[in-house]
Structures are given as C-alpha cells and as structure tokens.
Write an enzyme that holds these catalytic residues in place. Structure first.
Site, PDB file in Angstrom:
ATOM      1  N   ALA A 144       0.847  -1.196   0.000  1.00  0.00           N
ATOM      2  CA  ALA A 144       0.000   0.000   0.000  1.00  0.00           C
ATOM      3  C   ALA A 144       0.879   1.242   0.000  1.00  0.00           C
ATOM      4  O   ALA A 144       1.868   1.322   0.734  1.00  0.00           O
ATOM      5  CB  ALA A 144      -0.901   0.000   1.221  1.00  0.00           C
ATOM      6  N   LYS A 145       0.511   2.198  -0.829  1.00  0.00           N
ATOM      7  CA  LYS A 145       1.179   3.503  -0.784  1.00  0.00           C
ATOM      8  C   LYS A 145       0.485   4.298   0.317  1.00  0.00           C
ATOM      9  O   LYS A 145      -0.305   5.224   0.064  1.00  0.00           O
ATOM     10  CB  LYS A 145       1.099   4.195  -2.151  1.00  0.00           C
ATOM     11  CG  LYS A 145       2.105   5.329  -2.333  1.00  0.00           C
ATOM     12  CD  LYS A 145       2.151   5.791  -3.779  1.00  0.00           C
ATOM     13  CE  LYS A 145       3.035   7.016  -3.967  1.00  0.00           C
ATOM     14  NZ  LYS A 145       4.463   6.761  -3.716  1.00  0.00           N
ATOM     15  N   ALA A 146       0.728   3.842   1.530  1.00  0.00           N
ATOM     16  CA  ALA A 146       0.002   4.318   2.698  1.00  0.00           C
ATOM     17  C   ALA A 146       0.783   5.418   3.406  1.00  0.00           C
ATOM     18  O   ALA A 146       2.018   5.390   3.472  1.00  0.00           O
ATOM     19  CB  ALA A 146      -0.255   3.160   3.660  1.00  0.00           C
TER      20      ALA A 146
END
Length: 306
Positions: free
Chosen positions: A158-160
C-alpha cells in the site's frame, strides 16, 4: 513549493489556501491514509498529458482497499478530477499530482470504520525530485540503518501514509550524513528500495532490480523494465546484497518523482565511472521520450489535458 490556484476536495474545486481539515482529522492522529504521486508532462506536440493516469489511480484505490478505506469516488471520477484540476489551474507545462484518501473528522480511537472517507487532489509545478544536476551527474546514497518495514508489520504494497515515517527517518539520516538519498534493506538484509524510489543496478550488461516482495509495486519501475526489454536489454528480478551494490557497473533510482536518477556513489564507494552510466543514460532518455509522447508505442499511456 509552488502554489496552484485550486485543490480538488471531495468534488469541489477549493482555493489553495482554503483547503483545510479539522485538527481532529482521524488520519492526522492515527496515520491511515493513501497517497499517489502522478506526473504530467508537456509533450512533443505542445499539449500536456498525464502519464499512466489509470494505473496510478487504480493503485490509489488498491492502497485504500488494503487499508480498509471505502473510497466514495470511482476510478473514472478520480481520473476526471485530475484532468480537470490541471485544466482549472492552467498547468499545461506539466505538474506533479498528489491524490490523497484520508479519514476525516468525526471519530476518535483506533477503530476507524465509522470515519468519513475523504479525497483530495492537489497539483503543482515541481522540478526534478533529486535535482536537475542529479539527473545528469548522479546522486550520493547512504544505505540506511533503518530496515524497510516488513510485510509482517504493515501493508507494504500500500502507498500508505503511515509507511512514510519509515522513509522519512531514513531520508533524514542520509541527508544529515551528507548524502542525497537513503537506500533501505529488508528484514533479511537484502536491498529493498530507496526512501521514495525503486532501485536498479547494472552488472555485465544485465539490468537487475529487487523483487517486489517487500516493496511498493512501482509503476515507473515497470515502465523502465518494459523500455529495457524494448531495447533488447536482459532484465533480471532478484535479491541484491549490500556488498554487490558497491561493485555494480551502474546504479539508478526510478519513481514518478525521481524519474530515472543515476547513482554515482554509495557509502563512499564510487559506482562505475562515478557519473551517469551508459545504460542508465539510454533508459533515462527512453523514459523521457515515453512520457513526452516521442515514442509511439507509449502514447497509449498518455491522458491529454489540453
């Protein structure tokens, strides 16, 4: 940073200085949010186009799903918002685009599912992430003392928002030590990625990049691999050790912001010729040709703004 006139917030074009959130916004306290980094370029025919818009927006939705946020907008609606934002801000010479999915005001405590899910899209003029000189002469890199957060401790694909504290600490450590960028290893000691970019080395004419088992799935990395295959360059995805980096013929970073940035030094070891290597330069040129509409094969990845 350069201001633009408007930021898109939940379907409304809001004046830049009025784009605000409440201090009790859930993401601000607990770190659950998803971001994207997308870039638009002025193309060969004078128009502006966003490169691989669909892929970036889909990754935003994927990151949001992984982190249990139900985005109240469709992929098409978010794509349209990004195009219209560039039009409204008259960013026809290119721009960096930052979509953000975040949990808004209304609920405190760790359980987040009753929080409102909100979306913003910002865009502004932003030059080379690691500097124009870095694109030509290469950057200096420090292998970080921080380990890239393992998959057992978070959502690595995830590009969290929360994932970037790890990157921020590594970047700070590198810059304070006199370097330009940090390179992180995974929890088994193999090279993972930079603080905000993917990593390649060249050895004996072979292009090598770590697998994506403990890194973000990079859109730019995939593009560079495709470009390399177009040129007949052998590409291998395998683990890379720290000591192998030191004896690489060439090394470079890729990313939406980093684009294709050569590495001239790692931990005081000169990489190759100590400047941009021949294969790096070829791939860098090919990448800029692709995003600028000079490669007919890649025009299908352009979404024109004007």
């Amino acid at each position: 940073m350069d201001k633009s006139e408007f930021i898109w917030m939940d379907g409304v074009f809001t004046p830049w200085d009025d784009a605000k959130v409440h201090v009790l916004t859930h993401t601000l306290h607990y770190g659950n949010g998803a971001i994207e980094g997308t870039k638009a370029y002025k193309t060969e025919d004078g128009r502006c186009a966003i490169f691989k818009l669909n892929e970036h927006t889909q990754r935003l939705l994927n990151s949001s799903k992984m982190t249990l946020m139900d985005v109240p907008f469709t992929l098409d609606e978010l794509n349209k918002a990004q195009v219209e934002l560039l039009q409204k801000n008259k960013l026809f010479d290119g721009a960096y685009i930052r979509p953000l999915v975040y949990l808004g005001y209304g609920v405190m405590g760790l359980y987040h599912k009753e929080c409102p899910v909100q979306v913003s899209v910002s865009a502004w003029k932003w030059g080379a992430y690691l500097g124009e000189e870095g694109l030509k002469k290469g950057v200096r890199v420090k292998i970080s003392s921080f380990t890239r957060t393992p998959n057992t401790s978070g959502m690595g694909k995830a590009k969290a928002v929360a994932n970037y504290l790890n990157s921020q600490m590594a970047k700070y450590e590198a810059v304070e030590a006199g370097y330009d960028e940090a390179l992180l290893r995974d929890d088994q000691g193999f090279i993972a990625e930079a603080s905000g970019a993917c990593f390649f080395i060249v050895r004996d004419g072979v292009l090598i990049s770590p697998p994506s088992d403990n890194t973000l799935e990079s859109i730019t990395q995939a593009t560079v691999i495709d470009l390399a295959k177009d040129m007949g360059i052998e590409v291998v995805r395998r683990r890379i050790t720290r000591d192998e980096v030191y004896i690489a013929d060439e090394a470079f970073f890729t990313g939406t912001a980093a684009e294709v940035t050569p590495i001239r030094e790692v931990d005081a070891r000169i990489i190759g010729c100590g400047s941009r290597g021949a294969m790096t330069e070829k791939l860098q040129t090919a990448y800029f040709d692709a995003v600028a509409g000079r490669n007919p094969k890649y025009i299908k990845h352009l979404t024109y703004v004007n």
